[in-house]
Structure formats: C-alpha cells, structure tokens
Write a protein that holds these residues in place. Structure first.
Motif, short mmCIF file in Angstrom:
data_model
loop_
_atom_site.label_atom_id
_atom_site.label_comp_id
_atom_site.label_asym_id
_atom_site.label_seq_id
_atom_site.Cartn_x
_atom_site.Cartn_y
_atom_site.Cartn_z
N UNK A 58 39.53 45.99 11.43
CA UNK A 58 38.98 46.03 10.07
C UNK A 58 37.75 45.14 10.07
N UNK A 59 37.14 44.94 8.93
CA UNK A 59 35.93 44.11 8.87
C UNK A 59 36.21 42.65 9.15
N UNK A 60 37.47 42.23 9.03
CA UNK A 60 37.82 40.82 9.25
C UNK A 60 38.85 40.64 10.36
N UNK A 61 39.05 41.66 11.16
CA UNK A 61 40.06 41.57 12.21
C UNK A 61 39.57 42.30 13.46
N UNK A 62 39.67 41.59 14.57
CA UNK A 62 39.22 42.11 15.87
C UNK A 62 40.41 42.09 16.82
N UNK A 63 40.61 43.15 17.59
CA UNK A 63 41.64 43.11 18.63
C UNK A 63 40.99 43.24 19.99
N UNK A 64 41.64 42.65 21.00
CA UNK A 64 41.14 42.66 22.37
C UNK A 64 42.31 42.37 23.29
N UNK A 65 42.07 42.23 24.59
CA UNK A 65 43.14 41.84 25.51
C UNK A 65 42.71 40.60 26.27
N UNK A 66 43.70 39.80 26.65
CA UNK A 66 43.43 38.51 27.29
C UNK A 66 44.57 38.21 28.27
N UNK A 67 44.24 37.64 29.43
CA UNK A 67 45.27 37.37 30.44
C UNK A 67 45.67 35.90 30.50
N UNK A 68 45.67 35.24 29.36
CA UNK A 68 46.10 33.84 29.31
C UNK A 68 47.51 33.67 29.88
N UNK A 69 48.36 34.68 29.71
CA UNK A 69 49.75 34.60 30.18
C UNK A 69 49.88 34.97 31.66
N UNK A 70 48.79 35.42 32.28
CA UNK A 70 48.85 35.93 33.64
C UNK A 70 48.79 37.44 33.69
N UNK A 71 48.96 38.07 32.52
CA UNK A 71 48.84 39.52 32.37
C UNK A 71 47.97 39.80 31.15
N UNK A 72 47.14 40.84 31.24
CA UNK A 72 46.31 41.23 30.11
C UNK A 72 47.20 41.76 28.99
N UNK A 73 47.30 40.98 27.91
CA UNK A 73 48.14 41.33 26.77
C UNK A 73 47.30 41.42 25.50
N UNK A 74 47.80 42.09 24.45
CA UNK A 74 47.04 42.23 23.21
C UNK A 74 46.86 40.90 22.46
N UNK A 75 45.63 40.67 22.01
CA UNK A 75 45.28 39.51 21.19
C UNK A 75 44.52 39.99 19.96
N UNK A 76 44.37 39.06 19.01
CA UNK A 76 43.61 39.35 17.79
C UNK A 76 42.77 38.15 17.39
N UNK A 77 41.72 38.42 16.65
CA UNK A 77 40.88 37.37 16.05
C UNK A 77 40.70 37.74 14.59
N UNK A 78 41.17 36.87 13.70
CA UNK A 78 41.14 37.17 12.27
C UNK A 78 40.43 36.07 11.50
N UNK A 79 39.73 36.47 10.44
CA UNK A 79 39.04 35.50 9.59
C UNK A 79 39.01 36.03 8.17
N UNK A 80 38.72 35.15 7.23
CA UNK A 80 38.63 35.56 5.83
C UNK A 80 37.17 35.75 5.45
N UNK A 81 36.94 36.56 4.44
CA UNK A 81 35.56 36.78 3.99
C UNK A 81 34.95 35.49 3.46
N UNK A 82 35.78 34.64 2.85
CA UNK A 82 35.26 33.39 2.29
C UNK A 82 34.82 32.41 3.38
N UNK A 83 35.66 32.23 4.39
CA UNK A 83 35.34 31.26 5.45
C UNK A 83 34.42 31.85 6.51
N UNK A 84 34.42 33.18 6.65
CA UNK A 84 33.58 33.81 7.66
C UNK A 84 34.14 33.62 9.06
N UNK A 85 33.39 34.07 10.05
CA UNK A 85 33.90 34.05 11.42
C UNK A 85 34.08 32.63 11.96
#
Length: 677
Positions: A244-271
């Motif tokens: 959505x306009x305030x939610x991004x999904x991607x994958x990241x291997x922080x656990x040792x395997x590429x797994x689903x992650x997200x980045x979320x923010x509010x319109x008021x606070x911004x990115x």
C-alpha cells in the motif's frame, strides 16, 4: 508402435517421440523471460525469447495473444549483463529497452508509433523501470554507463527519464548496483535495492526508501534515503514491492534464510518513522526468493493491502503461500506448480500473476485471486484453457513424463549435504533394461555457479529419460535456494566441491541401484561446462564415461580478466583469494593447464561470438587433445555468444550430445533393432 504392449530394450536405446527439433520449436509458453502486469489497467503481458527469430524478445498480450511490437524490435537489455526487466506497461503504454541500440522507447496503446525517449547513446543501458503513478511522463530505472568499459569503471545509477523531453538525469548514485526501483501508489515515496562490490546480491543487499518531492519547476527530487534493511557483507534484503502507500514488503535473510519482511509507516510520521520487521511469527528454513542475477526475478505480489502471495523453495521446487501482513500467518496454497517465476501483484485489481509450471505439463501464465471467503483461486490465462489442445508435438505426448524425485544426500568424507533431483527412465512404449541392468545416467551440473536447477518439466531432460537414460540434476554446495550457509559453502572451493558433489552423488545413487555409475555422463553450460572440464582433469579416471561442455570455462585467469562489473569479484571469492594472493590455486583449477590428464571423451560446444569464453582458446584446446590421440571434438556456432538463442543451435547441440554419448557407451537406438510382433 501401438503402446498397448511395452517392448523390452536396453536402457539408452529406446526410440523417443521427443525430438531435438520439437524441443527447439518450443511450447507456446517456451522462452517466456518475464511477465508484465499493468498496474493501472490490470492487463497482463509477457516477454518471450523467439528462438526461430534469432533469439529476439517479443512482448505479447497474454489475452489477445498478439505481439505488441513487430519483428524489428527486441525488448531486451544487458544491464548487469544477465538482463531482465526490459519493459514495463503503464495504462496501456509500453516502455521498453531495445537491444539493437540500447535506447528506451515507448508505444502507446492503439498507436503504431514507436518513439525513442532516451538519447542515442550506445554506451548507456537501461532496465527495470517504474512509472510515476500521476506524473506518467516520468520513469525511474537503472542506467548503466559503459563510456569507460572497464568493469571497475562502469557507472550504475538510478536515472529519471522524462518522456516529454527525451532527457535522462541522474536521480541517485553512489552504490555499485541498483535494482527494483518502485514508486508507491500515491507517488510520494520511492523504494529500491542497492549493493556494493565485492558482493553479489545473494551475498548482501540493502533496501532503501526516500520521500519524493517536486520542486517549483516541477522537477522530481528525492529527500535523504531511509535505510530499511540489509547490511554489506552480512545480510541480504531484496525485491521491495509496495503493498500500500504506507507499507512495503520484501525478503531478508537475517535468520539465515530469505524470509518475508515488511516496512510500515504512518502518513503523519512519514518514512522516517517507519519500522522494518519480519512478517512471519517464526522464521521458516526456506528461501522465499532467488538471487537477482536476472532483474525479472520476483517472488512475491500483493493481493490486497493485507494479503501477499510469496513463493519459497523446498527441495528445488516452488511452494506458494498467502501471508497475512497483520497477523503474520502464512497459509500454504496447494497447487501443481513446482516452479513459479516472474510474480507480480496488484492490490488495486486483487490479483497476482506468474508463470507456473508443474512436473508434468508446460508452463501456464496464471492469475491468482482470492474469493470473498479468502479461498485462493487459479486461472490459467495463457495459453487459454479454451484454446484447442495440440494434436501433435510435445504437448500431445502421452503420460510418459518422468517426474523428478528430490534427494538430500549425505556425502563423504565430511558428511556434507548435497541436494539432487533424480529422473528415472520412463517410456510409454518401452520397459527395461535387460536382466538386472541399471540405466546410464546423464548428469547435469548447472551454471551460475550460484544457481539452482528446479524440478519442473523440462523437455531436454525428458529427451534423455524417454530414451532410457536416467537424468540427474546436481544442486551442489553453493547453489541457491537452500539457505545462506549452503550457498556460501562454495566460497574458496569452486572447481572442487561442485564436481565432488556430482561424482559422490552418482556413486550413492549407484548403491541404491538407481543408476549405473560406470555409465555416468556429465554435461553442463558456462560454470557447468567448467565443471565438466574440471571433472575431466581432476577426478579419478572413469568417474564419468564422457562429457559435453557447453561454452565451458577453461582458464580462470582469462575469465577473471574479462568478467563484467556484476561478477567482477566472482573468481576472487570462489578461488579463495585474488590471482596475486593464490596464483597456484587459480592455475590448479584451470583445466587448460592440465590437458595431459584428460582421458574422458570430450565434446565441446562453443559460440563464435562468446565474449566470456574465447572461441580460439577452445579451438586450441581441442586441437591439442586430438593431436595427442585423445577423443575430443569441437562444434562452433555462428552468431552465438555465451548461451544459445537460436533454434538451430538448440537442435544441433541436443542431437550431437546424444550421438556422442551413444557412441562412447556403444549404444544403438532401438530404431535399428528388429521389431517384435
């Protein structure tokens, strides 16, 4: 032959309906290189490599099945050398990079005009575009500047293309590589992926987001980027896409395997106030994505602002999930697709599209939607189920398709793991072999070398299994799709671990009476071709009965000297150090220096225009082998580089491989046998 009673014949001699010519002609979805989803209209298109048209890439409307461009256009790019993501569709307008001159062009729906929108600079390459959702005259994409062609001095940036003025300006620079630039739905943010030498994207990458602003003169600018995830030399974060306009999904291997992650923010606070976090409650020991050598590789797509489809790899096959962004629940979606590629989603239209292939059928361009109660539903949109079934060719073959069986092997002497896929010989007309015979096996060692051979239907594998050969794919240590530790296990061991894994896998399957190790045949292309040459010079005599190297690497120093920017540090990492640091290792693992050890019959297939493997080098190598009485042959192909793009080449190489292996093993096709009543 009626097929009602199977004939008994020795393995490797069966007559097969799968001809090299039929494979070269490809299925209707054969050669699909990318899928495009118009986020405005919801229409679906795809890019297709046309072998019969000298390998050009066409753009096709998936519903009307009509080409968008005529045959003079080749929607292809060499950004990062591997290319991909050469086009984008936005509100019916096609924007694409033309391989002939590297310029970007646009073609509006309903118009025959193809208009250039970047300057005529052959040294500049473009790919992976995103169109601003409201200022649609503005595109952002990768620009790769080869004005100075030395790999260390090729400049990669994110560029802003203005279709009104035909101008290109640098929007972002500083990293060695960029990918996946994406505007969010309201056009106020831009996300992208970046990484630096000496890493490749499977070793580390970062996801960044920046606010988009327009100055008083209407020029698009970016505010200071916000770091989302990823760390040089340590952590991969890749393939960002907006839910959505305030939610991004991607994958990241922080656990040792590429797994689903997200980045979320509010319109008021911004990115600046955004937070990145794992989506799943507990990490899964599965890779939810493949490295982005090809910019078209995407493994997720949003179905809504809370539901995202992801694919992961399990036993070299794709697994489909629908993940709830809010609860972190991941629901596995049953399907016949064991290989899913080129996934794109549109929350606006509530659908995800991808190219899906099963173990028994050709690929289908498929649409995934959710019913009102949330049930996943598949619709195959190309070829359409309403199209008449083929009456001849590969699509009309009986159910004699060999389905791959994955094995997780434990290999001596260090109990390391190796993943392989075994395809038993199978025919509707034959059974075999004779007495207690076990089949010869064709072993394919994939290229990359960081690659993974999937276990979907591949007619080239069926070419062998329907003739009474077993086929074995070796996803040796270093292959991707099995976690960070596995893919990094090849570091410092290239040319050693890959061929040892292949050899040991054959011996273990021999102990299981699945193959005849004394009749093991090895083949591969590029890095796989290198493995063939290494096997010929490094393994004990008789480890493989014969080999076929497609454009195989023979000299590591020469390879290191010609590697492009994307792989500039590849040899250093995989040899365990630079040429200056460990010259002896580089020489030891270069087959060109050990031709006196070659006793294995060797067929070399080489493109004359290959810029990675010099044809003269292979000509000299085979000539020297023959001069010393070794069994070796070379076939050169006009107009081919590092990889086959012509139907004639595909046909000839398959026919020559079969003839070579049959001759070495002393097998005669059952076509010449006396037929039984």
């Amino acid at each position: 032959m009626s097929g009602s009673v199977k004939q008994t014949a020795p393995f490797g001699t069966w007559k097969s309906p799968i001809t090299a010519a039929a494979i070269a002609a490809q299925s209707r979805t054969g050669g699909v290189e990318d899928v495009y989803l118009d986020k405005v209209t919801g229409e679906v298109y795809f890019a297709q490599k046309r072998l019969e048209e000298n390998g050009r890439s066409a753009v096709v409307n998936a519903v009307t099945e009509e080409d968008v461009l005529d045959t003079q256009w080749d929607a292809r790019t060499k950004v990062h050398e591997y290319g991909g993501a050469a086009a984008v569709l936005h509100d019916g307008t096609l924007y694409f990079s033309h391989f002939g001159d590297n310029r970007v062009y646009m073609k509006k729906e309903g118009s025959n005009e193809v208009k250039p929108i970047t300057p005529g600079q052959q040294t500049h390459r473009y790919a992976d575009f995103t169109v601003h959702p409201f200022a649609s005259n503005l595109l952002v994409g990768i620009c790769e500047d080869h004005t100075d062609p030395h790999p260390s001095r090729v400049i990669t940036t994110l560029a802003l293309i203005d279709t009104n003025t035909g101008t290109v300006t640098t929007l972002l620079s500083g990293a060695d590589f960029y990918a996946c630039a994406r505007f969010n739905p309201d056009g106020k943010s831009l996300a992208w992926q970046q990484w630096w030498h000496p890493d490749m994207p499977q070793q580390s990458a970062q996801v960044k987001v920046a606010a988009v602003r327009f100055d008083d003169e209407g020029r698009l600018t970016l505010e200071d980027p916000v770091h989302v995830a990823g760390e040089p030399n340590k952590v991969v974060a890749q393939d960002p896409s907006w839910t959505s306009s305030t939610s991004l999904h991607f994958i990241c291997d922080m656990s040792g395997y590429l797994n689903p992650w997200k980045f979320e923010f509010s319109e008021n606070e911004g990115i600046a106030g955004g937070v990145a976090s794992p989506i799943l409650k507990t990490p899964l020991a599965e890779e939810f994505g493949a490295p982005q050598w090809w910019l078209s590789r995407h493994d997720s797509g949003a179905l809504s602002d809370t539901k995202i489809a992801f694919t992961s790899f399990r036993d070299a096959g794709s697994v489909l999930y629908v993940v709830d962004l809010k609860t972190g629940e991941a629901s596995e979606v049953p399907s016949d697709y064991v290989h899913i590629q080129y996934m794109h989603g549109s929350p606006k239209h509530g659908k995800v599209v991808f190219l899906g292939q099963s173990a028994r059928a050709n690929a289908y361009l498929t649409e995934l939607t959710l019913t009102e109660d949330g049930t996943p539903t598949f619709t195959e949109i190309f070829p359409s189920p309403s199209d008449p079934p083929p009456t001849s060719g590969l699509g009309a073959l009986p159910a004699s398709i060999s389905v791959g069986r994955p094995f997780k092997l434990t290999l001596p002497p260090d109990n390391r793991t190796c993943h392989v896929t075994y395809y038993p010989p199978l025919s509707a007309d034959y059974t075999g072999g004779e007495d207690d015979e076990t089949p010869p096996v064709v072993v394919t060692i994939h290229g990359g070398p960081y690659f993974m051979e999937p276990r979907a239907l591949d007619w080239q594998k069926q070419f062998w299994t329907t003739r009474g050969y077993a086929h074995l794919d070796v996803n040796y240590g270093g292959s991707t799709g099995f976690g960070r530790v596995y893919r990094e296990s090849l570091h410092g061991k290239w040319g050693v671990q890959d061929i040892a894994d292949a050899h040991q896998a054959v011996l273990i399957l021999g102990q299981m009476n699945l193959v005849d190790p004394s009749r093991a045949l090895v083949r591969g292309a590029s890095a796989g071709g290198y493995a063939v040459l290494q096997a010929a010079t490094s393994l004990p005599v008789g480890s493989f009965a014969a080999g076929v190297a497609h454009y195989g690497i023979s000299d590591m120093k020469k390879l290191g000297d010609v590697l492009h920017k994307f792989e500039y540090w590849l040899c250093d990492r995989l040899m365990g150090g630079s040429w200056e640091e460990c010259k002896d290792v580089w020489i030891e693992r270069s087959p060109i220096h050990h031709m006196d050890k070659i006793l294995m019959p060797l067929l070399v297939l080489q493109g004359k225009e290959d810029t990675v493997i010099n044809a003269e080098q292979m000509i000299e190598m085979v000539a020297e082998l023959k001069a010393h009485g070794k069994k070796a042959e070379l076939l050169l192909f006009d107009g081919e580089g590092h990889g086959w793009r012509k139907s004639g080449t595909v046909r000839i190489t398959l026919e020559q491989e079969l003839a070579w292996f049959s001759e070495v093993l002393g097998l005669t096709s059952h076509e010449s046998h006396k037929q039984n009543d």
